[in-house]
Design a protein around this motif. Sequence first.
Motif, PDB file in Angstrom:
ATOM      1  N   UNK A 191       5.951 -23.292 -11.539  1.00  0.00           N
ATOM      2  CA  UNK A 191       6.487 -22.077 -10.955  1.00  0.00           C
ATOM      3  C   UNK A 191       5.995 -21.952  -9.507  1.00  0.00           C
ATOM      4  N   UNK A 192       6.898 -21.628  -8.613  1.00  0.00           N
ATOM      5  CA  UNK A 192       6.516 -21.527  -7.210  1.00  0.00           C
ATOM      6  C   UNK A 192       6.080 -20.104  -6.878  1.00  0.00           C
ATOM      7  N   UNK A 193       5.194 -19.999  -5.911  1.00  0.00           N
ATOM      8  CA  UNK A 193       4.754 -18.703  -5.409  1.00  0.00           C
ATOM      9  C   UNK A 193       5.421 -18.484  -4.067  1.00  0.00           C
ATOM     10  N   UNK A 200       4.270  -5.080  -0.309  1.00  0.00           N
ATOM     11  CA  UNK A 200       3.432  -5.678  -1.353  1.00  0.00           C
ATOM     12  C   UNK A 200       3.540  -4.877  -2.648  1.00  0.00           C
ATOM     13  N   UNK A 201       3.523  -3.550  -2.536  1.00  0.00           N
ATOM     14  CA  UNK A 201       3.643  -2.704  -3.729  1.00  0.00           C
ATOM     15  C   UNK A 201       5.010  -2.872  -4.379  1.00  0.00           C
ATOM     16  N   UNK A 239       5.693  -4.388  -8.076  1.00  0.00           N
ATOM     17  CA  UNK A 239       6.383  -3.578  -9.076  1.00  0.00           C
ATOM     18  C   UNK A 239       7.612  -4.294  -9.635  1.00  0.00           C
ATOM     19  N   UNK A 240       8.192  -5.185  -8.850  1.00  0.00           N
ATOM     20  CA  UNK A 240       9.407  -5.872  -9.299  1.00  0.00           C
ATOM     21  C   UNK A 240       9.111  -7.249  -9.874  1.00  0.00           C
ATOM     22  N   UNK A 241       7.847  -7.600 -10.007  1.00  0.00           N
ATOM     23  CA  UNK A 241       7.435  -8.917 -10.491  1.00  0.00           C
ATOM     24  C   UNK A 241       7.903 -10.049  -9.572  1.00  0.00           C
ATOM     25  N   UNK A 242       8.261  -9.724  -8.328  1.00  0.00           N
ATOM     26  CA  UNK A 242       8.630 -10.767  -7.366  1.00  0.00           C
ATOM     27  C   UNK A 242       7.371 -11.453  -6.850  1.00  0.00           C
ATOM     28  N   UNK A 243       6.232 -10.787  -7.026  1.00  0.00           N
ATOM     29  CA  UNK A 243       4.915 -11.354  -6.732  1.00  0.00           C
ATOM     30  C   UNK A 243       4.785 -12.099  -5.432  1.00  0.00           C
TER      31      UNK A 243
END
Length: 131
Positions: free
Chosen positions: A1-3, A30-31, A35-39
């Motif tokens: 999985x890519x970041x 960032x928040x 919150x959207x799990x897009x991390x």
Amino acid sequence: MSTHGMILFGHGARDARWKEPFTRLAAKLAAARGASDAGGPVALAFLELMEPSLPDAIAAQAAQGCTVITVVPVFFGQGGHIRRDLPALIAQCQADHPDVQIRCATAVGEDDAVLNAIVGYCLTHASPGDA
């Protein structure tokens, strides 16, 4: 999985207070991403007069394991810095980090949604008697 990291890229200024809205924007992004799990990390970088530089910010995110980094120019328009300086910086960073995909968005001020938000802001400050 890519970041997937994101870097908000601004001009920079001598007055440290100039950076305050950029810092707030980065925190909000960032928040929202969390919150959207897009991390992925969100950072600031500057062309001049402030730290970190774009190469330093990209190196830091690459060291954190980001395999994709999107640079978002927080500029109102596509002037010389965005047309000349930024592509050269991106090319340098891509050469320094060949295993990282570095993407670059257009200047935020070129987006109609951003312009519409500014229109809304302006309208909230207009008095009923203004011409």
